[in-house]
Scaffold this motif. Structure first.
Motif, PDB file in Angstrom:
ATOM      1  N   GLY A  60     100.337  29.968  82.111  1.00 47.97           N
ATOM      2  CA  GLY A  60     100.435  30.326  80.671  1.00 47.97           C
ATOM      3  C   GLY A  60     100.506  28.979  79.943  1.00 47.97           C
ATOM      4  O   GLY A  60     100.074  27.966  80.098  1.00 47.97           O
ATOM      5  N   GLU A  61     101.080  29.094  78.641  1.00 47.70           N
ATOM      6  CA  GLU A  61     101.158  28.057  77.512  1.00 47.70           C
ATOM      7  C   GLU A  61     101.998  27.040  78.270  1.00 47.70           C
ATOM      8  O   GLU A  61     101.705  25.802  77.957  1.00 47.70           O
ATOM      9  N   GLN A  62     103.060  27.090  78.743  1.00 49.40           N
ATOM     10  CA  GLN A  62     103.924  26.092  79.126  1.00 49.40           C
ATOM     11  C   GLN A  62     103.751  25.504  80.712  1.00 49.40           C
ATOM     12  O   GLN A  62     104.177  24.507  81.091  1.00 49.40           O
ATOM     13  N   THR A  63     103.113  26.442  81.409  1.00 43.78           N
ATOM     14  CA  THR A  63     102.925  25.953  82.936  1.00 43.78           C
ATOM     15  C   THR A  63     101.337  26.251  83.274  1.00 43.78           C
ATOM     16  O   THR A  63     100.947  27.265  82.973  1.00 43.78           O
ATOM     17  N   ARG A  64     100.693  25.188  83.931  1.00 41.94           N
ATOM     18  CA  ARG A  64      99.261  25.421  84.481  1.00 41.94           C
ATOM     19  C   ARG A  64      99.454  25.581  85.920  1.00 41.94           C
ATOM     20  O   ARG A  64     100.347  24.833  86.498  1.00 41.94           O
ATOM     21  N   VAL A  65      98.561  26.470  86.423  1.00 42.05           N
ATOM     22  CA  VAL A  65      98.519  26.684  87.673  1.00 42.05           C
ATOM     23  C   VAL A  65      97.456  26.106  88.563  1.00 42.05           C
ATOM     24  O   VAL A  65      96.307  26.281  88.023  1.00 42.05           O
ATOM     25  N   CYS A  66      97.501  25.316  89.747  1.00 41.07           N
ATOM     26  CA  CYS A  66      96.510  24.674  90.350  1.00 41.07           C
ATOM     27  C   CYS A  66      96.405  25.417  91.731  1.00 41.07           C
ATOM     28  O   CYS A  66      97.624  25.296  92.373  1.00 41.07           O
ATOM     29  N   LEU A  67      95.462  25.748  92.168  1.00 39.44           N
ATOM     30  CA  LEU A  67      95.442  26.457  93.795  1.00 39.44           C
ATOM     31  C   LEU A  67      94.520  25.776  94.348  1.00 39.44           C
ATOM     32  O   LEU A  67      93.497  25.230  94.162  1.00 39.44           O
ATOM     33  N   ILE A  68      94.867  25.169  95.555  1.00 38.70           N
ATOM     34  CA  ILE A  68      94.309  24.255  96.399  1.00 38.70           C
ATOM     35  C   ILE A  68      93.870  25.036  97.752  1.00 38.70           C
ATOM     36  O   ILE A  68      94.737  25.308  98.551  1.00 38.70           O
ATOM     37  N   ARG A  69      92.641  25.385  97.820  1.00 36.37           N
ATOM     38  CA  ARG A  69      91.936  26.050  98.815  1.00 36.37           C
ATOM     39  C   ARG A  69      91.602  25.113 100.082  1.00 36.37           C
ATOM     40  O   ARG A  69      90.816  24.478 100.134  1.00 36.37           O
ATOM     41  N   LEU A  70      92.629  25.024 100.974  1.00 38.43           N
ATOM     42  CA  LEU A  70      92.714  23.960 102.006  1.00 38.43           C
ATOM     43  C   LEU A  70      91.732  24.238 103.227  1.00 38.43           C
ATOM     44  O   LEU A  70      91.386  25.701 103.483  1.00 38.43           O
ATOM     45  N   GLY A  71      90.758  23.373 103.707  1.00 37.90           N
ATOM     46  CA  GLY A  71      90.051  23.386 104.723  1.00 37.90           C
ATOM     47  C   GLY A  71      90.906  23.025 105.936  1.00 37.90           C
ATOM     48  O   GLY A  71      92.079  22.968 105.873  1.00 37.90           O
ATOM     49  N   ALA A  93      91.343  27.258  90.456  1.00 38.72           N
ATOM     50  CA  ALA A  93      91.180  27.174  92.194  1.00 38.72           C
ATOM     51  C   ALA A  93      90.280  25.749  92.446  1.00 38.72           C
ATOM     52  O   ALA A  93      89.261  25.559  91.552  1.00 38.72           O
ATOM     53  N   PHE A  94      90.712  25.149  93.333  1.00 36.36           N
ATOM     54  CA  PHE A  94      89.998  23.939  93.624  1.00 36.36           C
ATOM     55  C   PHE A  94      89.810  23.910  95.194  1.00 36.36           C
ATOM     56  O   PHE A  94      90.705  24.249  95.870  1.00 36.36           O
ATOM     57  N   ASN A  95      88.846  23.766  95.742  1.00 38.84           N
ATOM     58  CA  ASN A  95      88.522  23.624  97.136  1.00 38.84           C
ATOM     59  C   ASN A  95      88.807  22.329  97.652  1.00 38.84           C
ATOM     60  O   ASN A  95      88.378  21.246  97.313  1.00 38.84           O
ATOM     61  N   ALA A  96      89.819  22.500  98.634  1.00 36.55           N
ATOM     62  CA  ALA A  96      90.469  21.328  99.116  1.00 36.55           C
ATOM     63  C   ALA A  96      89.676  21.014 100.654  1.00 36.55           C
ATOM     64  O   ALA A  96      90.067  21.005 101.631  1.00 36.55           O
ATOM     65  N   THR A  97      88.381  20.453 100.431  1.00 38.26           N
ATOM     66  CA  THR A  97      87.612  20.361 101.410  1.00 38.26           C
ATOM     67  C   THR A  97      86.656  18.929 101.203  1.00 38.26           C
ATOM     68  O   THR A  97      86.164  18.791 100.195  1.00 38.26           O
ATOM     69  N   ALA A  98      86.290  18.273 102.179  1.00 34.66           N
ATOM     70  CA  ALA A  98      85.335  17.112 102.148  1.00 34.66           C
ATOM     71  C   ALA A  98      83.940  17.492 101.858  1.00 34.66           C
ATOM     72  O   ALA A  98      83.720  18.668 102.094  1.00 34.66           O
ATOM     73  N   VAL A 142      82.038  25.060 102.798  1.00 36.07           N
ATOM     74  CA  VAL A 142      82.692  24.975 101.465  1.00 36.07           C
ATOM     75  C   VAL A 142      82.487  23.633 100.840  1.00 36.07           C
ATOM     76  O   VAL A 142      82.520  22.439 101.672  1.00 36.07           O
ATOM     77  N   MET A 143      82.208  23.448  99.545  1.00 29.77           N
ATOM     78  CA  MET A 143      82.050  22.299  98.866  1.00 29.77           C
ATOM     79  C   MET A 143      82.816  22.207  97.764  1.00 29.77           C
ATOM     80  O   MET A 143      83.363  23.222  97.131  1.00 29.77           O
ATOM     81  N   PRO A 144      83.607  20.955  97.521  1.00 27.46           N
ATOM     82  CA  PRO A 144      84.657  20.816  96.569  1.00 27.46           C
ATOM     83  C   PRO A 144      84.086  20.569  95.260  1.00 27.46           C
ATOM     84  O   PRO A 144      84.407  19.537  94.405  1.00 27.46           O
ATOM     85  N   VAL A 145      83.436  21.276  94.804  1.00 28.39           N
ATOM     86  CA  VAL A 145      82.609  21.292  93.402  1.00 28.39           C
ATOM     87  C   VAL A 145      83.596  21.138  92.224  1.00 28.39           C
ATOM     88  O   VAL A 145      83.672  20.008  91.376  1.00 28.39           O
ATOM     89  N   ARG A 146      84.773  21.781  92.094  1.00 26.56           N
ATOM     90  CA  ARG A 146      85.393  21.553  90.845  1.00 26.56           C
ATOM     91  C   ARG A 146      86.205  20.260  91.080  1.00 26.56           C
ATOM     92  O   ARG A 146      86.407  19.538  89.771  1.00 26.56           O
ATOM     93  N   LEU A 147      86.688  19.964  92.275  1.00 23.11           N
ATOM     94  CA  LEU A 147      87.673  18.682  92.302  1.00 23.11           C
ATOM     95  C   LEU A 147      86.502  17.302  91.809  1.00 23.11           C
ATOM     96  O   LEU A 147      86.867  16.539  91.364  1.00 23.11           O
ATOM     97  N   GLN A 148      85.341  17.545  92.515  1.00 25.83           N
ATOM     98  CA  GLN A 148      84.230  16.413  92.008  1.00 25.83           C
ATOM     99  C   GLN A 148      84.047  16.199  90.358  1.00 25.83           C
ATOM    100  O   GLN A 148      83.932  15.340  90.020  1.00 25.83           O
ATOM    101  N   GLN A 149      84.080  17.402  89.791  1.00 20.97           N
ATOM    102  CA  GLN A 149      83.731  17.679  88.371  1.00 20.97           C
ATOM    103  C   GLN A 149      84.867  17.290  87.701  1.00 20.97           C
ATOM    104  O   GLN A 149      84.747  16.552  86.816  1.00 20.97           O
ATOM    105  N   ALA A 150      86.126  17.067  88.419  1.00 16.41           N
ATOM    106  CA  ALA A 150      87.123  16.752  87.608  1.00 16.41           C
ATOM    107  C   ALA A 150      87.295  15.238  87.647  1.00 16.41           C
ATOM    108  O   ALA A 150      88.273  14.497  87.085  1.00 16.41           O
TER     109      ALA A 150
END
Length: 302
Positions: free
Chosen positions: A152-163, A219-224, A271-279
Motif C-alpha cells: 500500500g501507500e505506507q508499505t511496499r512488498v517485494c517477493l523473492i522467488r528463490l531457486g 515479484a523478483f526471480n531470485a535465480t542466477a 528461470v531468468m531474473p528479468v526484473r532484478l536485472q532491469q532494476a
C-alpha cells in the motif's frame, strides 16, 4: 534500520544475519530463543511469538524467510500441511500486525520460490510466465497473496522467488556432496530438466538491494542468469571436485523413494531474473562454474 527477521536461524537467514548485524538492529522471530542465541549470538533480540506484539510500528522493515523445508521429506498429507501452514500462518500474522499499526514497516521482503511456476520444461521463464497448477505453485501462490495484502501507500512488498541456493553451510548442495565426493554423483532422471540456482551471497546481496531501493516492489526471480540442465549441473559439480561423472539416479527410483515430491527434481524451470536485472542488480556469481568453485574451495582444502 530496525528489522524483524523470520527464518533467521535457517540456511539463508544465518548468512544474511552476518551482513545485517554490523549495520542494522535486527530482531529474530523464533519459537526457540535459545537456538537464536546459540546460532547467532546473545546480542540478538529474540522474539518467541508474534502474539507478544501489538503491531510492527517499531520496525522499518520485515524480512520473512520462515517455512518448513519443502524438499526434505516425502509429501505425506501431514507434511504438506506443515509446508503450507509454516509459510501461510506466519505471513498472515505479520500482515495483520502491519495493518494494526499507524506507522507500519516501509518494506516487507517475503520469501517464495520458483516452484511458483510449476513444471515448465525448457521454456524461458520470467516473472510474467503463466504457472502450471500443482502443489508447489499452490503453496507459493497463497504465500505471495498473503504477503501482497500488506502492499500500500505506507508499505511496499517485494517477493523473492528463490531457486536452488548454493552454499557450503547447507541446502541442496550439502546433501549432494557426500555421493559426489565418493565419485558416485550423477544427474537425476533424464538430466534434461532445467535447474535454476543462485549463490547464497547473491541471495544476501539481492535482499540488501531490495531493502535499499524504494522503487522496487512486486515479484523478483531470485535465480542466477544462467540456469542449467541437471546433467550440466552434475557434470560441473563433479569436475569442480575432480571426480568421475557416470552415475545416474533413474526417475522411477526417485518416485519410489519420494513420491510426488520427486517431481520437484524430475521436472524443472528455466528461470531468468528479468526484473532484478532491469532494476540494476548485478550478480557476483552469474555462472555455475564460478559459483561452485567459490562454494567448494574451503572443502577442497580439507
Amino acid at each position: 534500520m530496525k528489522i524483524l527477521l523470520t527464518g533467521g536461524t535457517g540456511f539463508v537467514g544465518r548468512r544474511l544475519m552476518s551482513h545485517l548485524r554490523p549495520h542494522h538492529q535486527v530482531s529474530v522471530l523464533s519459537r526457540s530463543p535459545n537456538k537464536v542465541y546459540q546460532r547467532l549470538g546473545h546480542d540478538i533480540e529474540a522474539i518467541a511469538s508474534l502474539d507478544d506484539l501489538q503491531d510492527l510500528d517499531g520496525f522499518d522493515a520485515v524480512i520473512n524467510l520462515a517455512g518448513e523445508p519443502i524438499a526434505d521429506k516425502r509429501w505425506s498429507p501431514a507434511q504438506k500441511e506443515r509446508i503450507c501452514h509454516s509459510r501461510w500462518r506466519i505471513t498472515e500474522r505479520l500482515v495483520a500486525l502491519m495493518h494494526a499499526g499507524r506507522r507500519p514497516p516501509r518494506v516487507l521482503i517475503s520469501g517464495s520460490a520458483v516452484g511458483f511456476y510449476g513444471r515448465q520444461d525448457d521454456t524461458l521463464v520470467d516473472e510474467d510466465t503463466h504457472p502450471h497448477p500443482e502443489f508447489s505453485h499452490d503453496v507459493c501462490q497463497r504465500w505471495e497473496q498473503l504477503a501482497l495484502s500488506a502492499d500500500g501507500e505506507q508499505t511496499r512488498v517485494c517477493l523473492i522467488r528463490l531457486g536452488v541456493v548454493l552454499g557450503a553451510e547447507g541446502g541442496a548442495l550439502a546433501k549432494m556432496l557426500p555421493s559426489y565426493r565418493l565419485g558416485l554423483g550423477g544427474p537425476i532422471g533424464s538430466g534434461r530438466q532445467y535447474l535454476s540456482w543462485i549463490h547464497i551471497e547473491d541471495v544476501v546481496n539481492l535482499v540488501l538491494f531490495l531493502l535499499d531501493h524504494p522503487e522496487c516492489r512486486g515479484a523478483f526471480n531470485a535465480t542466477a542468469p544462467e540456469p542449467v540442465t541437471q546433467a550440466q549441473f552434475s557434470k560441473t559439480l563433479a569436475a569442480c571436485l575432480g571426480k568421475p561423472h557416470f552415475a545416474r539416479i533413474p526417475g522411477w527410483l526417485m518416485r519410489l523413494l519420494f513420491g510426488e515430491m520427486a517431481d520437484l527434481l524430475l521436472t524443472g524451470q528455466r528461470v531468468m531474473p528479468v526484473r532484478l536485472q532491469q532494476a540494476g542488480f548485478h550478480f557476483r556469481y552469474p555462472t555455475l562454474d564460478k559459483a561452485l568453485k567459490e562454494t567448494l574451495s574451503p572443502l577442497l582444502k580439507t
